[in-house]
Write an enzyme that holds these catalytic residues in place. Structure first.
Site, mmCIF file in Angstrom:
data_model
loop_
_atom_site.group_PDB
_atom_site.id
_atom_site.type_symbol
_atom_site.label_atom_id
_atom_site.label_comp_id
_atom_site.label_asym_id
_atom_site.label_seq_id
_atom_site.Cartn_x
_atom_site.Cartn_y
_atom_site.Cartn_z
ATOM 1 N N GLU A 143 1.034 5.017 -11.805
ATOM 2 C CA GLU A 143 -0.166 6.037 -11.310
ATOM 3 C C GLU A 143 0.141 7.257 -11.779
ATOM 4 O O GLU A 143 1.417 7.721 -11.200
ATOM 5 C CB GLU A 143 -0.571 5.664 -9.763
ATOM 6 N N ARG A 190 -13.431 0.155 0.352
ATOM 7 C CA ARG A 190 -14.631 -0.717 -0.103
ATOM 8 C C ARG A 190 -14.689 -1.814 1.051
ATOM 9 O O ARG A 190 -15.593 -2.686 1.393
ATOM 10 C CB ARG A 190 -14.265 -1.301 -1.436
ATOM 11 N N CYS A 230 -3.719 2.785 -0.689
ATOM 12 C CA CYS A 230 -2.611 3.230 -1.705
ATOM 13 C C CYS A 230 -2.875 4.540 -2.264
ATOM 14 O O CYS A 230 -1.874 5.487 -1.983
ATOM 15 C CB CYS A 230 -2.804 2.420 -2.654
ATOM 16 N N HIS A 265 1.395 0.583 -9.056
ATOM 17 C CA HIS A 265 0.390 -0.568 -8.584
ATOM 18 C C HIS A 265 0.846 -1.992 -9.341
ATOM 19 O O HIS A 265 1.207 -1.759 -10.797
ATOM 20 C CB HIS A 265 -1.045 -0.704 -8.826
#
Ligand code: PCA
Length: 205
Positions: free
Chosen positions: A82, A92, A145, A168
């Site tokens: 990342e 979500r 995260c 990730h």
């Protein structure tokens, strides 16, 4: 050199999270290009409220020169290094405490984003050269995260000697027999990330 590496607890109904499964398999000492690494590993709860607190306490205790947080991105096929943490929570699904913050900053009145301070380009190149499927990613999402990643970069922004970032990892294969090989590859990937980062620190000295 002290290194702190974290993975996450299972979430969203899963019983296993490959991020912590890989992290906990790291050896306590790694001979790297940047010297000997003393590796401390820990599991973070998949909780907006509790994960940053636990990470802060670990950093205070370990005083690491490198902090690498690792999480699962089940929809991704590659290992994603990342690049950017954004100041946004927009969950979500609910976290493990039932919290689902939406449209909220991670830290009020903080910058919109931070860059990872890991040598992202060199890491991705080394992973690919090592035969691993890897790429850099411009979004760690807006769930726990990214929340942890942003908090980490906010906390280390004024500590230029502490390099920090987030990786990730993809989901484990469904077939149990293929899982061990996948985890072995992830451990190798994390070792490459630490190796490149320690070499980067060395080169700055
Ligand atoms: N992945 C989630 C949170 C914990 C994890 O391993 C994420 O990408 O936000």
């Amino acid at each position: 050199m002290k290194v702190l590496v974290t993975g996450f607890a299972p979430f969203g109904g899963d019983t296993i999270n490959p991020s912590y499964e890989a992290v906990r398999r790291l050896p306590a000492r790694i001979v790297s290009r940047g010297g000997m690494l003393d590796v401390v590993t820990a599991e973070l709860p998949t909780s907006f409220a509790r994960a940053p607190r636990k990470l802060r306490a670990l950093i205070a205790r370990v005083q690491p020169e490198i902090v690498l947080c690792v999480g699962l991105a089940a929809e991704r096929a590659a290992i994603c290094v990342e690049r950017i943490a954004v100041n946004l929570c927009d969950a979500r699904i609910a976290d493990n405490d039932g919290a689902q913050p939406q449209d909220k900053p991670v830290v009020a009145r903080a910058p919109a984003a931070y860059f990872s301070t890991l040598p992202v380009t060199a890491i991705v190149q080394a992973l690919v050269e090592g035969g691993l499927r890897a790429e850099q990613s411009l979004s760690a999402g807006a769930f726990v995260c990214n929340h942890v990643f942003f908090g980490l970069m906010h906390a280390t922004a004024k500590r230029p000697r502490m390099l920090a970032g987030f990786v990730h990892v993809p989901a484990l294969p469904l077939e149990h027999t293929a899982r061990e090989a996948h985890l072995v590859a992830l451990v190798r990937a994390l070792t490459i990330v630490l190796n490149q980062t320690s070499a980067h620190i060395r080169s700055r000295l």
